[in-house]
Write a protein that holds these residues in place. Structure first.
Motif, PDB file in Angstrom:
ATOM      1  N   GLN B 141       0.848  -1.203   0.000  1.00 38.31           N
ATOM      2  CA  GLN B 141       0.000   0.000   0.000  1.00 38.31           C
ATOM      3  C   GLN B 141       0.879   1.247   0.000  1.00 38.31           C
ATOM      4  OE1 GLN B 141      -2.277  -0.612   3.558  1.00 38.31           O
ATOM      5  NE2 GLN B 141      -4.068  -1.324   2.461  1.00 38.31           N
ATOM      6  N   ASP B 183       1.362  -6.777   1.795  1.00 36.83           N
ATOM      7  CA  ASP B 183       0.255  -6.606   2.732  1.00 36.83           C
ATOM      8  C   ASP B 183      -1.061  -7.202   2.224  1.00 36.83           C
ATOM      9  OD1 ASP B 183      -0.127  -4.611   0.775  1.00 36.83           O
ATOM     10  OD2 ASP B 183       0.777  -3.091   2.054  1.00 36.83           O
ATOM     11  N   VAL B 184      -1.732  -6.513   1.303  1.00 33.40           N
ATOM     12  CA  VAL B 184      -3.044  -7.009   0.869  1.00 33.40           C
ATOM     13  C   VAL B 184      -2.932  -7.411  -0.604  1.00 33.40           C
ATOM     14  CG1 VAL B 184      -4.261  -5.575   2.523  1.00 33.40           C
ATOM     15  CG2 VAL B 184      -3.842  -4.702   0.234  1.00 33.40           C
ATOM     16  N   LEU B 185      -4.074  -7.768  -1.191  1.00 34.98           N
ATOM     17  CA  LEU B 185      -4.063  -8.113  -2.606  1.00 34.98           C
ATOM     18  C   LEU B 185      -3.820  -6.868  -3.442  1.00 34.98           C
ATOM     19  CD1 LEU B 185      -7.206 -10.401  -2.940  1.00 34.98           C
ATOM     20  CD2 LEU B 185      -4.858 -11.113  -2.686  1.00 34.98           C
ATOM     21  N   CYS B 232      -2.654  -0.589 -10.589  1.00 31.79           N
ATOM     22  CA  CYS B 232      -3.105  -1.599  -9.640  1.00 31.79           C
ATOM     23  C   CYS B 232      -4.566  -1.893  -9.949  1.00 31.79           C
ATOM     24  CB  CYS B 232      -2.957  -1.151  -8.197  1.00 31.79           C
ATOM     25  SG  CYS B 232      -3.575  -2.389  -7.054  1.00 31.79           S
ATOM     26  N   ALA B 233      -4.870  -3.140 -10.261  1.00 30.54           N
ATOM     27  CA  ALA B 233      -6.222  -3.485 -10.702  1.00 30.54           C
ATOM     28  C   ALA B 233      -6.997  -4.289  -9.673  1.00 30.54           C
ATOM     29  CB  ALA B 233      -6.163  -4.254 -12.019  1.00 30.54           C
ATOM     30  N   GLU B 234      -6.498  -4.390  -8.458  1.00 28.68           N
ATOM     31  CA  GLU B 234      -7.285  -5.063  -7.423  1.00 28.68           C
ATOM     32  C   GLU B 234      -7.387  -4.123  -6.235  1.00 28.68           C
ATOM     33  OE1 GLU B 234      -9.734  -7.242  -6.252  1.00 28.68           O
ATOM     34  OE2 GLU B 234      -8.590  -8.724  -7.387  1.00 28.68           O
ATOM     35  N   LEU B 235      -8.604  -3.957  -5.748  1.00 21.79           N
ATOM     36  CA  LEU B 235      -8.834  -3.035  -4.646  1.00 21.79           C
ATOM     37  C   LEU B 235      -7.867  -3.314  -3.501  1.00 21.79           C
ATOM     38  CD1 LEU B 235     -10.590  -0.852  -3.302  1.00 21.79           C
ATOM     39  CD2 LEU B 235     -11.979  -2.696  -2.396  1.00 21.79           C
ATOM     40  N   CYS B 236      -7.103  -2.289  -3.089  1.00 23.61           N
ATOM     41  CA  CYS B 236      -6.088  -2.525  -2.074  1.00 23.61           C
ATOM     42  C   CYS B 236      -6.157  -1.518  -0.941  1.00 23.61           C
ATOM     43  CB  CYS B 236      -4.699  -2.515  -2.709  1.00 23.61           C
ATOM     44  SG  CYS B 236      -4.270  -0.982  -3.534  1.00 23.61           S
ATOM     45  N   GLY B 237      -7.254  -0.764  -0.858  1.00 29.11           N
ATOM     46  CA  GLY B 237      -7.381   0.183   0.244  1.00 29.11           C
ATOM     47  C   GLY B 237      -7.744   1.554  -0.282  1.00 29.11           C
ATOM     48  N   TRP B 238      -7.740   2.527   0.609  1.00 31.32           N
ATOM     49  CA  TRP B 238      -8.237   3.842   0.208  1.00 31.32           C
ATOM     50  C   TRP B 238      -7.398   4.462  -0.903  1.00 31.32           C
ATOM     51  CZ3 TRP B 238      -5.297   8.243   0.505  1.00 31.32           C
ATOM     52  CH2 TRP B 238      -4.126   8.146   1.260  1.00 31.32           C
ATOM     53  N   HIS B 240      -5.975   3.048  -3.418  1.00 32.73           N
ATOM     54  CA  HIS B 240      -5.927   2.168  -4.585  1.00 32.73           C
ATOM     55  C   HIS B 240      -5.785   2.962  -5.888  1.00 32.73           C
ATOM     56  CE1 HIS B 240      -6.988  -0.891  -7.423  1.00 32.73           C
ATOM     57  NE2 HIS B 240      -8.184  -0.416  -7.658  1.00 32.73           N
ATOM     58  N   MET B 243      -2.148   4.097  -6.895  1.00 35.77           N
ATOM     59  CA  MET B 243      -1.046   3.150  -6.835  1.00 35.77           C
ATOM     60  C   MET B 243      -0.495   2.927  -8.245  1.00 35.77           C
ATOM     61  SD  MET B 243      -0.878  -0.472  -5.002  1.00 35.77           S
ATOM     62  CE  MET B 243       0.425  -1.624  -5.354  1.00 35.77           C
TER      63      MET B 243
ATOM     64  N   THR C  85     -14.685   4.409  -1.484  1.00 37.06           N
ATOM     65  CA  THR C  85     -14.587   2.956  -1.305  1.00 37.06           C
ATOM     66  C   THR C  85     -15.847   2.413  -0.637  1.00 37.06           C
ATOM     67  OG1 THR C  85     -12.270   3.408  -0.885  1.00 37.06           O
ATOM     68  CG2 THR C  85     -13.011   1.170  -0.565  1.00 37.06           C
ATOM     69  N   PRO C 162      -6.500 -10.040   2.580  1.00 37.84           N
ATOM     70  CA  PRO C 162      -6.374  -9.534   3.955  1.00 37.84           C
ATOM     71  C   PRO C 162      -6.935  -8.120   4.147  1.00 37.84           C
ATOM     72  CG  PRO C 162      -4.241 -10.204   3.047  1.00 37.84           C
ATOM     73  CD  PRO C 162      -5.194 -10.148   1.925  1.00 37.84           C
ATOM     74  N   LEU C 163      -7.337  -7.430   3.059  1.00 31.09           N
ATOM     75  CA  LEU C 163      -7.844  -6.068   3.246  1.00 31.09           C
ATOM     76  C   LEU C 163      -9.033  -6.073   4.211  1.00 31.09           C
ATOM     77  CD1 LEU C 163      -7.596  -3.133   2.392  1.00 31.09           C
ATOM     78  CD2 LEU C 163      -9.146  -3.587   0.512  1.00 31.09           C
ATOM     79  N   LEU C 259       3.059 -10.552   7.084  1.00 31.84           N
ATOM     80  CA  LEU C 259       2.556  -9.357   6.425  1.00 31.84           C
ATOM     81  C   LEU C 259       3.303  -8.150   6.966  1.00 31.84           C
ATOM     82  CD1 LEU C 259      -1.319  -9.619   6.313  1.00 31.84           C
ATOM     83  CD2 LEU C 259       0.343 -10.239   4.593  1.00 31.84           C
ATOM     84  N   LEU C 260       3.440  -7.151   6.114  1.00 35.13           N
ATOM     85  CA  LEU C 260       3.987  -5.876   6.556  1.00 35.13           C
ATOM     86  C   LEU C 260       3.028  -4.785   6.103  1.00 35.13           C
ATOM     87  CD1 LEU C 260       7.812  -5.988   5.834  1.00 35.13           C
ATOM     88  CD2 LEU C 260       6.697  -5.702   8.046  1.00 35.13           C
ATOM     89  N   VAL C 261       2.162  -4.333   6.980  1.00 37.94           N
ATOM     90  CA  VAL C 261       1.236  -3.277   6.599  1.00 37.94           C
ATOM     91  C   VAL C 261       1.784  -1.956   7.113  1.00 37.94           C
ATOM     92  CG1 VAL C 261      -1.106  -2.421   6.791  1.00 37.94           C
ATOM     93  CG2 VAL C 261      -0.695  -4.868   6.689  1.00 37.94           C
ATOM     94  N   ASP C 428     -11.672  -7.276 -14.201  1.00 39.46           N
ATOM     95  CA  ASP C 428     -11.770  -6.103 -13.321  1.00 39.46           C
ATOM     96  C   ASP C 428     -11.796  -4.775 -14.072  1.00 39.46           C
ATOM     97  OD1 ASP C 428     -12.326  -6.804 -10.805  1.00 39.46           O
ATOM     98  OD2 ASP C 428     -10.283  -6.789 -10.053  1.00 39.46           O
ATOM     99  N   MET C 496     -10.147   0.245 -15.227  1.00 45.16           N
ATOM    100  CA  MET C 496     -10.546  -0.741 -14.235  1.00 45.16           C
ATOM    101  C   MET C 496     -11.477  -0.147 -13.195  1.00 45.16           C
ATOM    102  SD  MET C 496      -7.521   0.454 -12.907  1.00 45.16           S
ATOM    103  CE  MET C 496      -7.031   1.006 -11.295  1.00 45.16           C
ATOM    104  N   TYR C 505      -4.076   8.098 -13.801  1.00 46.88           N
ATOM    105  CA  TYR C 505      -3.243   7.343 -14.743  1.00 46.88           C
ATOM    106  C   TYR C 505      -3.343   7.979 -16.123  1.00 46.88           C
ATOM    107  CZ  TYR C 505      -3.389   3.602 -11.251  1.00 46.88           C
ATOM    108  OH  TYR C 505      -3.289   2.870 -10.118  1.00 46.88           O
TER     109      TYR C 505
END
Lengths: 211, 274, 598
Positions: B141, B183-185, B232-238, B240, B243, C85, C162-163, C259-261, C428, C496, C505
């Motif tokens: 992230q 961390d996440v996806l 980044c094409a997978e939701l990864c947090g606010w 996203h 990214m 979100t 894990p989100l 994990l490292l968040v 997606d 996406m 982008y």
């Protein structure tokens, strides 16, 4: 339309519901009781629920680099005895159904009471085991072994508690004379559920405690 | 209502067909002079194959779409006309049912089999097996980081160096990357390469691509900046939506030079580039 | 309860008070209408969320009109990324679990099943009531999930860990994700009760002569949807309990190790032990992909739960207003069964890009492409039904025919996604968004609108206004295509989903004008529904009174009074034939009813 015999207009004498008419309730399909039909559907959903849980367990366990030997962490002997208790309680439920099929309400109460007693004993031993484990520090957040252990036995335990409460309700109804040789389908429904819960435990005991 | 509704359905038909065969369409692809309008240009070796399969399916879809929508418009228009007699009393036709089961079934089987080779080439390890890993991609992230093995081509040695944001690659070569997440996806999506792969924490997923330098030059003709987006094409947090990363393509010589610079920077304990 | 063919007549009929009659009702008709009202209210709410999403995509970070100052004072009225979100998460959740499924299975399932098979009520009326009342805790939980401090659930309606499980990865979501999971569980409980009831009622309570192959396709569809729920939903329930445990008990089912968040290890961050005053730690070593399998094992069949009843209703409406028997009744039934059967082995097509073994991707591709076949057969049979018909172009027919047209588009665009190599690029992207909105909005919602216009006279004893209905249809049809057709184009361009600001982008910068066009169409689409709302409430009280069978239909529900009273039917029923004997040569009338003796 070649001829229109229908009038679209609303005629209260024809179209409104008649104030007092009999309720027609038909029976169709296979000659089983509706309640029994529904309980089999419900048990099918329960099978899928435990399939989801057990499937997850298998995936997690096979994906883990190492997995502890269950006997090193769990009191297998105690639970083996507990498993035996649960199986015996299932036998009591069978006897209670046989009793009421012959119209013997006293025997129904006796066997059902024993089943409730044994079922409660099973829950008691599980609670004892949990308290013991938590006291040792073996809580679900320690590692995946304990995570899966509590999830699987916990959800099964809740089912047993529901089953015991259900059997108690049936016992009370039986004591108040609700069942007879002709009318005892509710005993059978509770019994089906109890056998299912019992069967699931045999499976869980095998994969969680023995292997 | 009869005319209006038939017109609406016909409009869907006409507009639909236009998207398949009109300007910058789905079937024939973008017109070269307007690359940056609908389609992202394609510059990887397998991008063409993916686009071809897209159009192959588009062709079959166009046939089915025109057939069914034309019949729908025609039937709705014709049979909603005021009529005195009854409708045709028919419960169906076994022959017709067999026909319209068998023909689409055949088409679908063709579609399914036509995909398999490309999928196997892109995903199933033929191109990644036993190849040295060009770089490792780390998603977190909300940024992309890249670790290169350095001139000795081996990870875990002193000359490994890290970069962020910009992935520098060589052209005309099958490049293998290991994709990881902290961390996440996340999902490593490069539209121009037709490449998308989720980054999953706890997993190392090999991906590969090969930038076709001719296509790459053609896509950026006359432009100063020839880098392109990593998304980044997978939701990864606010965060996203922000990214982002870029890919810079270099020829072998410039890449070697860039690599040497990075190693030098690494040994002088500078901040990583980016 | 007797053997088949027996009939019990009872005369118990007592006046019920207001609360028993309309609030805690056990009458399937009232429960159906309760589900419908709840669903429509949530439909408006989910629509509002969609409008906010569209506003942000067209004019990112601009001040929100009307509500901006209230909701986002700290940003000067512009939306925040966290809020965005939450918006798309809740839009998906509400539309699927609180609108489409309750409307189709809850509202129409409840209302139509007993009426169409000739039963006086559901097999278990009390269970039916609990089915509706289980929606109340669900509504409570879902409301709490966006009222708790922070920014609502932030992991999308798919809630991928894990989100969704590691709290520090989505700092704004706090307890919202936990509430969200509980809401899902309650919706599941409601659906389960409904499904057991529907299948039992359909199998056990049909009127004499109503064989399985004389049932309307709506009933077949609802039964198949209920069976899908019975077998698929418990797996999601198991999965969401595990996710709940990951969040609350800090188990590690879906959380991998190391994990490292934000540079910190959440394993040590989580599970603050209040009693001991330190972090107790959380388990790890789990697999994020496991959740995706569990989730899609339900949520893919859920797609068919959301479209099969719509297909059934559209079939009934088309046959009735085309005055012609359904073309290929049995192929229609078999294709629905095939969709349901195949529906259980296609869930992996949501995971082609997920890191799942590519060999599995290949098998899922084949099964997914083959599921297009029964869908195609259905489309051909609808066309066959329209061939040689005598169409009555009223509002229900417009919506049902519109459903067929939209389903053609939604079905065809699905083939792209099923093809694994093509899916690498379009996974997606907005082409996926276009596809499922064509199926679920332009498909199912059109069928729901058609169903409401068609069965409104039976529900409330009054007709809906046809002119207003036609105005409603024309605008809805135009703007629906304006919104969703252009999304294919965005998808082809690689745009996406779930980005708060795509123009960040370079690849997407030129797409803003298309997004603005889509958003304007979306606002118009939303505003246009006022014609429906006005028509609905006006007709409920002041619409023209409807007789028993205002459409001259054949199926059983039209034999009951309008609206049906307690016990539904005021005469003994005997069914002689299937439900679609329009234009039969055996009668001078245009419709040979199921109960009519010749």
């Amino acid at each position: 339309m070649s001829s229109s015999t229908h009038s679209i207009a609303y005629d209260p004498a024809v179209d409104a519901p008649k104030p007092h008419h009999p309720v027609y309730d038909y029976d169709s399909g296979p000659p089983v009781d509706r309640g029994k039909f529904a309980i089999w559907l419900f048990l099918a959903t329960e099978v899928m629920f435990f399939t989801g849980l057990i499937g997850s367990y298998v995936v997690i366990r096979t994906g883990a680099p190492t997995w502890p030997d269950p006997s090193s962490r769990l009191a297998v002997d105690l639970t083996a005895f507990n498993t035996f208790v649960l199986i015996v309680s299932s036998y009591f439920v069978v006897r209670s159904l046989q009793a009421i099929q012959k119209g013997n309400r006293g025997a129904l109460l006796k066997w059902l009471g024993l089943a409730i007693l044994f079922g409660s004993f099973f829950v008691g031993v599980q609670v004892y085991e949990y308290i013991h484990l938590v006291h040792e520090g073996s809580t679900p957040n320690v590692d995946l072994f304990w995570s899966t252990f509590y999830a699987m036995t916990g959800f099964h335990g809740m089912h047993v508690i529901v089953g015991v409460i259900w059997l108690i309700c049936v016992w009370i109804a039986a004591a108040r004379g609700k069942y007879s040789a002709e009318n005892h389908v509710r005993v059978e429904l509770a019994g089906l559920y109890w056998h299912f819960v019992d069967l699931v435990w045999v499976l869980l005991f095998t994969i969680v405690y023995l292997f | 209502m009869r005319y209006l509704f038939s017109l609406l359905l016909a409009a869907v038909l006409v507009f639909g067909v236009w998207t398949f065969v009109g300007y910058d369409n789905w079937l024939l692809g973008p017109s070269p002079e307007s690359y940056h309008w609908w389609w992202a240009p394609e510059i990887s070796t397998y991008g063409q194959r993916i686009d071809f399969l897209f159009r192959l399916i588009a062709m079959m879809e166009l046939v089915m779409f025109v057939l069914t929508m034309t019949l729908l418009v025609a039937f709705v228009f014709k049979y909603s006309a005021p009529r005195k007699d009854k409708a045709v009393f028919s419960h169906g036709s076994h022959k017709l049912e067999m026909t319209w089961t068998a023909i689409p079934a055949g088409l679908l089987v063709v579609i399914a089999f036509s995909q398999m080779g490309t999928w196997a080439d892109i995903k199933m390890g033929g191109h990644t097996k036993d190849k040295p890993v060009f770089a490792e991609i780390y998603a977190s992230q909300f940024d992309w980081r890249f670790r290169y093995p350095g001139p000795d081509k081996r990870f875990g040695t002193a000359d490994d160096f890290d970069t962020a944001y910009e992935l520098v690659v060589r052209a005309d070569e099958d490049l293998v990357f290991n994709l990881r997440s902290h961390d996440v996806l996340h999902s490593f999506f490069v539209p121009m390469l037709r490449l998308k792969q989720d980054a999953v924490p706890g997993m190392t997923i090999p991906i590969w691509f090969n930038v076709d330098s001719e296509e790459w030059q053609a896509a950026f003709e006359g432009q100063e900046d020839k880098t392109f987006d990593i998304i980044c094409a997978e939701l990864c947090g606010w965060g996203h939506y922000k990214m982002s990363g870029r890919i810079r393509v270099l020829d072998d010589e410039s890449f070697a030079k860039w690599e040497a610079e990075q190693v030098a920077r690494h040994f002088s304990n500078d901040e990583p580039a980016g | 309860m007797g053997t088949p063919g027996t009939v019990r007549e009872h005369h118990e009929h007592h006046e019920l008070g207001f609360i028993r009659k309309y609030i805690f009702s056990t009458d399937h008709k009232v429960i159906g209408i309760q589900f419908m009202m709840t669903g429509l209210v949530f439909f408006a709410l989910g629509g509002l969320f969609a409008m906010a999403i569209r506003y942000q995509l067209a004019w990112p970070w601009h001040k929100m009109p009307l509500i901006g100052d209230v909701l986002f004072p700290e940003t000067g009225g512009a939306i925040t990324p966290e809020f965005y979100t939450m918006l798309f998460t809740m839009h998906g959740t509400i539309m699927i679990f609180f609108v489409i499924i309750p409307l189709l299975t809850g509202a129409f399932g409840n209302f139509l099943i007993p009426l169409m098979i000739g039963a006086p009520d559901m097999a278990f009326p009390k269970l039916n009531m609990f089915g509706y009342w289980a929606m109340i805790p669900a509504i409570f939980c879902v409301t709490m999930s966006f009222l708790t401090p922070g920014h609502g659930p932030a992991a999308g309606w798919t809630a991928y860990p894990p989100l969704s499980t590691v709290q520090s990865a989505a700092p704004g979501s706090f307890s919202a994700q936990t509430w969200w999971l509980m809401a899902l569980t309650w919706v599941g409980i409601s659906s389960m009760m409904g499904a057991v009831n529907y299948v039992t009622t359909i199998v056990k309570m049909r009127a004499p002569g109503m064989t399985m192959f004389r049932m309307p396709l709506t009933i077949w569809a609802l039964m198949i949807a209920a069976i899908l729920q019975l077998f698929a939903l418990p797996v999601l329930t198991a999965g969401s309990f595990l996710q709940l445990a990951d969040r609350v008990l800090h188990t590690g089912f879906f959380t991998p190790t190391n994990l490292l968040v934000n540079g910190l290890n959440p394993e040590s961050m989580q599970a603050f032990d209040v009693a001991k005053g330190h972090f107790a730690g959380a388990a790890s070593g789990g697999q994020p992909l496991l959740w995706q399998h569990l989730f899609w094992f339900y949520s893919h069949p859920a797609v068919y739960i959301m479209v099969l009843p719509a297909m059934g209703m559209a079939s009934d409406i088309i046959s009735c207003h085309a005055r012609k028997p359904i073309f290929g009744y049995k192929p229609m039934v078999y294709s629905m069964c095939a969709i349901a059967g195949l529906g259980f082995i296609v869930w992996g097509h949501h995971m082609f890009a997920s890191g799942m073994n590519p060999a599995m991707g290949m098998t899922f591709m084949v099964s997914t492409i083959m599921i297009a076949l029964p869908s195609a057969i259905k489309v051909f049979n609808w066309l066959g039904t329209l061939w040689g018909s005598r169409i009555r172009l009223n509002t229900p027919m417009l919506f049902a025919t519109g459903f067929v047209a939209m389903f053609i588009i939604g079905g065809l665009s699905g083939i792209w996604m099923a093809a694994t190599p093509v899916d690498i690029y379009i996974h997606d992207t907005y082409i996926v968004v276009a596809h499922f909105h064509y199926v679920v909005f332009a498909g199912s919602v059109f069928a729901i609108f058609g169903g409401i216009y068609h069965w409104f006279p039976k529900m409330f004893g009054r007709m809906m206004n046809d002119t207003l209905g036609k105005i409603h249809f024309v605008g809805t049809f135009i703007f629906t295509n304006g919104v969703f057709y252009m999304m294919h184009q965005l998808g082809v361009a690689g745009l996406m989903r779930r980005t708060a600001d795509p123009y960040n982008y370079e690849t997407y910068r030129h797409l803003q004008p298309i997004n603005q066009f889509i958003s304007i169409c979306a606002f118009l689409l939303f505003a246009w529904q006022i014609f429906f709302v006005v028509n609905f409430f006006y007709s409920m009280f002041w619409g023209k009174r409807a007789n028993r069978n205002p459409w001259n239909a054949c199926s059983l529900e039209w034999d009951a009074p309008s609206p049906p009273g307690h016990g539904n039917f005021d005469k003994k029923l005997q069914v002689f034939r299937g439900p679609y004997e329009y234009a039969s040569p055996d009668t001078d009338d245009d419709n040979l009813r199921q109960t009519q003796e010749v």
